[in-house]
Design a protein around this motif. Structure first.
Motif, mmCIF file in Angstrom:
data_model
loop_
_atom_site.group_PDB
_atom_site.id
_atom_site.type_symbol
_atom_site.label_atom_id
_atom_site.label_comp_id
_atom_site.label_asym_id
_atom_site.label_seq_id
_atom_site.Cartn_x
_atom_site.Cartn_y
_atom_site.Cartn_z
ATOM 1 N N GLN A 104 -4.025 0.728 -3.234
ATOM 2 C CA GLN A 104 -5.191 0.368 -2.425
ATOM 3 C C GLN A 104 -5.473 -1.129 -2.473
ATOM 4 O O GLN A 104 -5.967 -1.708 -1.510
ATOM 5 N N ASN A 152 -2.501 4.704 -7.532
ATOM 6 C CA ASN A 152 -3.258 4.744 -6.276
ATOM 7 C C ASN A 152 -4.152 3.526 -6.115
ATOM 8 O O ASN A 152 -4.224 2.942 -5.027
ATOM 9 N N SER A 153 -4.808 3.117 -7.199
ATOM 10 C CA SER A 153 -5.677 1.946 -7.045
ATOM 11 C C SER A 153 -4.841 0.679 -6.875
ATOM 12 O O SER A 153 -5.243 -0.259 -6.195
ATOM 13 N N GLY A 205 0.791 -1.213 0.000
ATOM 14 C CA GLY A 205 0.000 0.000 0.000
ATOM 15 C C GLY A 205 0.827 1.268 0.000
ATOM 16 O O GLY A 205 0.286 2.364 0.064
#
Lengths: 203, 218, 256
Positions: free
Chosen positions: A162, A158-159, A27
Motif C-alpha cells: 500500500q 500488505n502495508s 503495489g
C-alpha cells in the motif's frame, strides 16, 4: 518497478528455467510457486543480482532488499544491533518502533544467538523494513513461522504494498496473500545444457 | 563502509578470536624459537628481526581465513552483496578491521616480544615501524586470499599455499629494514618499499577481490 | 604495410580458435607437424650440444647441462606468461578455450621450473661446491615454482568450472604482479645480505663471451624446447577441452 524479460536462469551448467517474463508494478506482489528444485531460489538470486542470468534482462529501479534462507544474523550481537547494522549499510536511520512489527520489542537486547528459529526469521523479516527498499525479494519467507506470525507477515507485506512497494516471494505452499501467483513448472520444460560452445560434438 | 568496519571489530572482540589468538600465537612462536636454536644471546639477537617478522606474518595469515568465512557461512555476505555497498568496500572494510584487530596489536607487541630474543629497543622501534607499514599489506593480501578460497572446505591449507608466496616481497623488505637497523646502518629505501607495497595493495586488490567474491557468490 | 595486412588476417582467425570445435580441428592438423619439428630441433640441438661441442676449458663437460638448463628456464617463465595471457583473455572475453590454455600451461611451466632448478643444482655442485645458493636468480625461480603450485592447487580445489576459472584467473593476474615484485625484492635482499660476494652465475645466453660453438646448438635447443612447450600445450588444451565436453555430456545424461 521490476521487469523480467526472456529470462533464462541456470545452475551448474544446466538451464533450469527458460523464457520467464513478468512485470511487477508498485503495489503488487508476485508469488513464485513450484516444487523443490524447480529454480525458485536461482531465479530470486538472479533478480537480486547475486547470479548472472544465462539470457534475458532484469530491470529494476533502486536497490533491492533480499532475504535468503541463510539469514545472516550475528549471534554475538543483540537483535537491535543486528538491525542497526543493516540500517547503516542501507544508509537509513532506524527507530525502535520497527521492532513492534513482529513483536520483537521484548527481545531487543537479547543476543541473537539465543533466539529460536522462528524468532530469527522474524528478525530477518524486520530487516526488510529497516532497509527502506521498495522492492523486496524474499525466499520462502514464511518458513519456520507460526500461524500468528504468518498473519503478521501478511499484514506487513500488505502495508508495504500500500505504501507503493513491491514484493517478489517464493513459496512451496499456498500463501494467503492478495497476490498473483506464477507457477514456475511451466518454464522448466526445455531444460538444456548451456555451457557455451561445448554443446555440440567436438569432431 | 565504516559501519561494516565497526561491526567486524566488535564481532572479533566479542568472539575473542581477534586480538587474543593471533597475539598469543605470535608469542608462542617467539618463545619456541630459543628452544629450537639454543639460548645464545648473540645468535638470538642476530636472527630476531627476521624471526619476529616471520612470526607476525604467520599470525596474520592464520587469522585471515575467518575474515570472510563466517559471513559466507551464515549468509551475511550474500546480503551484503545485494546491498548498496560495493564489494570493493566490503573487502576494504573487512581488511581494515582485520588489520586493527591483528596487524596493529602484533606491531605494537613485536618490540616487547623482541626483548625475549635480545633485540634492543632502538631496533625494536624500527621493527614496530616496519610492521606498522607492512601489516596493512599482509591483511590485504591475506584477505584477498580468503576471497579466493571462500567456498573451499578446509581451505586453510590452500589459503596458506596461495597467500605465502604473495607475502614474499613484504617479508623481504620488512626484514631488510630491521636488519639494517640492527647493523646500525642508515635506513635505506626498505621502509618506503613496504609502504609502497601496502599502498599498491590498497589500490589494486579491492578490484580483484571483488571479482573473486562475485565469482564465489554465483 | 605487409605486416599490417598480415595482422588484419591473423587476428580474426586467432579469435576463432576460441571456439572449441575450431580449436580442435586446427590443433589436430598442426600437432603431427609440430611433433615432428620438435623431435627434429630438440634431437639435433641436444645431440649437437652434448656430443659435438668441445668441453669447456674451465668447466669441463659439466657445462653441457646448459642445453637443458637454459631452455627449460626460458620456458618456465614463458609458461607463466601464457598462463597470465590465457587468464586475462578469459576474464575479458569469457571464452572457455583461453582459460583452458592457461590451465594446460601451468603444469608444463611448473615441470620446466623443476627441470631448471634441478639442472641448475646439478650444475652448481661442481661449480660452487654446493647444490644450492640463495642467488637472486635461483631464488626467483624457486618463488616462481611456488606461484605455479598455488595456481595448480586452486584449480584442483574447486569443482564448479566457471567459478574456478574466474578464481584462478584472478590469482594468475595478481600472482604475476607479485612475482615481478618478488623478483626485484630478491635482488635487493641478496645484495643487502652478502654485499659484493654474490656468486656469478654462468648463465649462457646473458654472457657475451659465450662462443658461437656453444651458442648455435643452444639456440637450436631453445627453439626445440619452445616447440615442445607448444606441442604439450596443444595436447594439454585438447585434453581439457575434451574433459569439459565430457562434463557437458554427463550433464545431458542427468537431464534425461
Amino acid at each position: 518497478m521490476l521487469k523480467v524479460s526472456n529470462l533464462s536462469v541456470g545452475r551448474g551448467g544446466i538451464s533450469l528455467l527458460n523464457d520467464v517474463n513478468f512485470v511487477l508494478k508498485a503495489g503488487q506482489a508476485l508469488v513464485l510457486r513450484g516444487p523443490n528444485g524447480v529454480g525458485k531460489t536461482t531465479l530470486l538470486r538472479c533478480v537480486a543480482g547475486l547470479q548472472d542470468p544465462l539470457l534475458g534482462d532484469i530491470d529494476h529501479e533502486g536497490s533491492v532488499a533480499y532475504a535468503a534462507h541463510a539469514e545472516g544474523i550475528k549471534g554475538s550481537m543483540s537483535v537491535i544491533e543486528n538491525l542497526k547494522f543493516w540500517a547503516d549499510v542501507y544508509g537509513r536511520s532506524m527507530t525502535e518502533e520497527v521492532l513492534l512489527t513482529y513483536k520483537l520489542n521484548d527481545l531487543a537486547q537479547r543476543p541473537a544467538a539465543n533466539l529460536s528459529a522462528g524468532q530469527k526469521r522474524r528478525l530477518s523479516l524486520t530487516r526488510m523494513l529497516v532497509t527502506g527498499c521498495n522492492l523486496w525479494i524474499m525466499d520462502e519467507p514464511t518458513a519456520s513461522l507460526d500461524a500468528e506470525n504468518i498473519a503478521l507477515f501478511y499484514m506487513t507485506v500488505n502495508s508495504h504494498l500500500q505504501a507503493g512497494g513491491a514484493a517478489l516471494l517464493s513459496a512451496h505452499n499456498d500463501l494467503n496473500l492478495n497476490a498473483e501467483t506464477l507457477d514456475l513448472a511451466q518454464f522448466c520444460k526445455a531444460r538444456s545444457i548451456v555451457t557455451s560452445n561445448f554443446d555440440e560434438p567436438l569432431e | 563502509m565504516i559501519q561494516l568496519f565497526t561491526r567486524d571489530v566488535v564481532l572479533s572482540v566479542r568472539s575473542g578470536g581477534g586480538f587474543g589468538l593471533a597475539l598469543a600465537f605470535f608469542l608462542i612462536v617467539v618463545v619456541l624459537m630459543p628452544f629450537a636454536l639454543g639460548p645464545d644471546q648473540f645468535v638470538l639477537a642476530k636472527i630476531a628481526p627476521g624471526l619476529l617478522w616471520l612470526g607476525a606474518l604467520l599470525a596474520c595469515l592464520l587469522s585471515s581465513d575467518r575474515i570472510f568465512g563466517m559471513d559466507y557461512e551464515d549468509g551475511t555476505l550474500e546480503l551484503l552483496a545485494t546491498s548498496p555497498l560495493p564489494l570493493e568496500s566490503v573487502y576494504l572494510a573487512k581488511s581494515a578491521a582485520h588489520w586493527l584487530t591483528t596487524g596493529l596489536p602484533l606491531s605494537l607487541a613485536a618490540p616487547v616480544f623482541g626483548l625475549l630474543l635480545n633485540l634492543n629497543l632502538k631496533v625494536g622501534g624500527v621493527l614496530c615501524l616496519s610492521l606498522l607499514l607492512g601489516t596493512p599489506a599482509l591483511s590485504l593480501i591475506g584477505s584477498f586470499g580468503a576471497t579466493l578460497t571462500l567456498g573451499v572446505r578446509r581451505g586453510g591449507l590452500l589459503l596458506s599455499l596461495l597467500v605465502l608466496p604473495l607475502y614474499i616481497p613484504t617479508l623481504i623488505f620488512g626484514a631488510l629494514a630491521v636488519n639494517a637497523a640492527a647493523l646500525g646502518k642508515a635506513l635505506d629505501g626498505s621502509l618506503l618499499s613496504i609502504l609502497a607495497i601496502s599502498l599498491g595493495a590498497i589500490a589494486v586488490l579491492p578490484f580483484f577481490s571483488a571479482m573473486a567474491l562475485r565469482a564465489n557468490l554465483q | 604495410m605487409r605486416t599490417i595486412l598480415g595482422m588484419k588476417y591473423f587476428w580474426p582467425y586467432f579469435w576463432k580458435l576460441a571456439n572449441p570445435k575450431v580449436f580442435m580441428r586446427w590443433s589436430g592438423l598442426c600437432l603431427p607437424w609440430l611433433i615432428a619439428l620438435t623431435v627434429l630441433c630438440l634431437g639435433t640441438g641436444l645431440i649437437w650440444g652434448f656430443f659435438l661441442t668441445p668441453d669447456d676449458a674451465r668447466q669441463g663437460s659439466t657445462v653441457k647441462i646448459i642445453y637443458l638448463h637454459v631452455p627449460s628456464a626460458f620456458i618456465a617463465i614463458n609458461g607463466y606468461f601464457v598462463m597470465v595471457l590465457g587468464s586475462l583473455f578469459w576474464l575479458v572475453r569469457r571464452q572457455h578455450v583461453s582459460v583452458l590454455v592457461a590451465k594446460a600451461s601451468a603444469p608444463i611451466g611448473m615441470t620446466m621450473t623443476v627441470i631448471a632448478l634441478t639442472t641448475g643444482a646439478i650444475w652448481g655442485q661442481p661449480m660452487w661446491g654446493t647444490y644450492w645458493v640463495w642467488d637472486p636468480r635461483l631464488t626467483s625461480f624457486l618463488i616462481l615454482f611456488l606461484f605455479y603450485i598455488g595456481y595448480v592447487a586452486l584449480w584442483a580445489a574447486i569443482e564448479n568450472q566457471d567459478k574456478v576459472a574466474d578464481l584462478t584467473s584472478v590469482l594468475a593476474l595478481v600472482g604475476a604482479v607479485f612475482a615481478v615484485l618478488s623478483r626485484y625484492a630478491v635482488l635487493f635482499w641478496n645484495q643487502g645480505l652478502h654485499q659484493g660476494t654474490t656468486v656469478t652465475v654462468a648463465d649462457g645466453v646473458n654472457q657475451k663471451n659465450i662462443s658461437s660453438i656453444f651458442f648455435q646448438p643452444l639456440l637450436l635447443s631453445m627453439i626445440g624446447f619452445g616447440l615442445l612447450f607448444l606441442t604439450l600445450l596443444l595436447v594439454g588444451t585438447r585434453t581439457e577441452i575434451r574433459a569439459q565436453r565430457l562434463q557437458v555430456l554427463e550433464g545431458l545424461e542427468k537431464l534425461k
